[in-house]
Write a protein that holds these residues in place. Structure first.
Motif, short mmCIF file in Angstrom:
data_model
loop_
_atom_site.label_atom_id
_atom_site.label_comp_id
_atom_site.label_asym_id
_atom_site.label_seq_id
_atom_site.Cartn_x
_atom_site.Cartn_y
_atom_site.Cartn_z
N GLU A 5 47.41 49.41 41.38
CA GLU A 5 46.13 48.73 41.22
C GLU A 5 46.13 47.87 39.96
N MET A 6 46.69 48.41 38.89
CA MET A 6 46.74 47.65 37.65
C MET A 6 47.65 46.43 37.80
N MET A 7 48.76 46.58 38.52
CA MET A 7 49.68 45.45 38.73
C MET A 7 49.02 44.37 39.59
N TYR A 21 51.15 56.53 40.63
CA TYR A 21 51.70 55.30 41.21
C TYR A 21 50.60 54.41 41.76
N GLN A 22 49.62 55.01 42.43
CA GLN A 22 48.52 54.22 42.99
C GLN A 22 47.76 53.50 41.89
N GLU A 60 45.94 43.60 39.62
CA GLU A 60 44.99 42.89 38.75
C GLU A 60 45.71 41.97 37.76
N ARG A 61 46.83 42.41 37.23
CA ARG A 61 47.49 41.68 36.14
C ARG A 61 48.46 40.61 36.63
N SER A 62 49.18 40.88 37.71
CA SER A 62 50.22 39.96 38.16
C SER A 62 49.85 39.35 39.50
N PRO A 63 49.57 38.04 39.54
CA PRO A 63 49.15 37.42 40.79
C PRO A 63 50.28 37.38 41.84
N GLY A 64 51.53 37.32 41.43
CA GLY A 64 52.64 37.23 42.38
C GLY A 64 53.14 38.60 42.82
N PHE A 65 52.55 39.64 42.31
CA PHE A 65 53.02 40.99 42.61
C PHE A 65 52.65 41.42 44.03
#
Length: 168
Positions: free
Chosen positions: A106-108, A101-102, A110-115
């Protein structure tokens, strides 16, 4: 004297002279061939001994490598089994899941600015739910049974009564 004439006649005859010289050359060549053959046989015997020794050394080395490979294979299997046993211990699977999950979080990020902001809000809400569940025994049972009817925005009458009776 006739005996000597016969020998003298043979030695003076060119055919017998040529035959004697040819036989003498053949005898010398045959003798040299025998010496060469003996030398070659000694060399062949030496080479066979060297080859035999080398094959013995190679055989010993191959046996040692095979034993080492078997030992390493056994160690690998033992380590694989230990990893499986350790993964089956209580808490290990959960730790692994938390790591997954961690990494996903971290990947989210980097990929999604609104996340990130939405995630922070969700984490705070989850922390508050856990704190409320830890305050009393009844919320603990609700948490264990999976009853998630309570939410921080809409507290029900029963939740308010439970919180007031527990002193929070």
């Amino acid at each position: 004297m006739e005996d000597t004439n016969w020998i003298a006649a043979i030695t003076t005859n060119p055919f017998f002279r040529g035959l004697a010289i040819g036989l003498l050359v053949a005898l010398i060549l045959w003798f040299r061939g025998m010496l060469k053959t003996r030398e070659l046989q000694r060399n062949l015997k030496k080479l066979r001994e060297h080859l035999h020794i080398k094959l013995e050394i190679d055989s010993e080395e191959n046996e040692r490598r095979k034993a080492e490979r078997d030992k390493i294979t056994q160690e690998r299997d033992n380590l694989r089994n230990m990893v499986q046993v350790l993964n089956q211990k209580p808490g290990r699977q959960e730790l692994r899941q938390v790591q997954v999950y961690q990494k996903a979080i971290e990947m989210m990020f980097e990929r999604s600015p609104g996340f990130a902001p939405a995630w922070q809000i969700t984490v705070k809400e989850a922390e508050e739910d856990i704190k409320r569940a830890e305050r009393g025994i009844i919320p603990f049972f609700k948490r264990m049974t999976g009853n998630a009817s309570t939410s921080p925005e809409k507290p029900s009458k029963k939740n308010l009564e439970l919180e007031q009776t527990t002193g929070n």
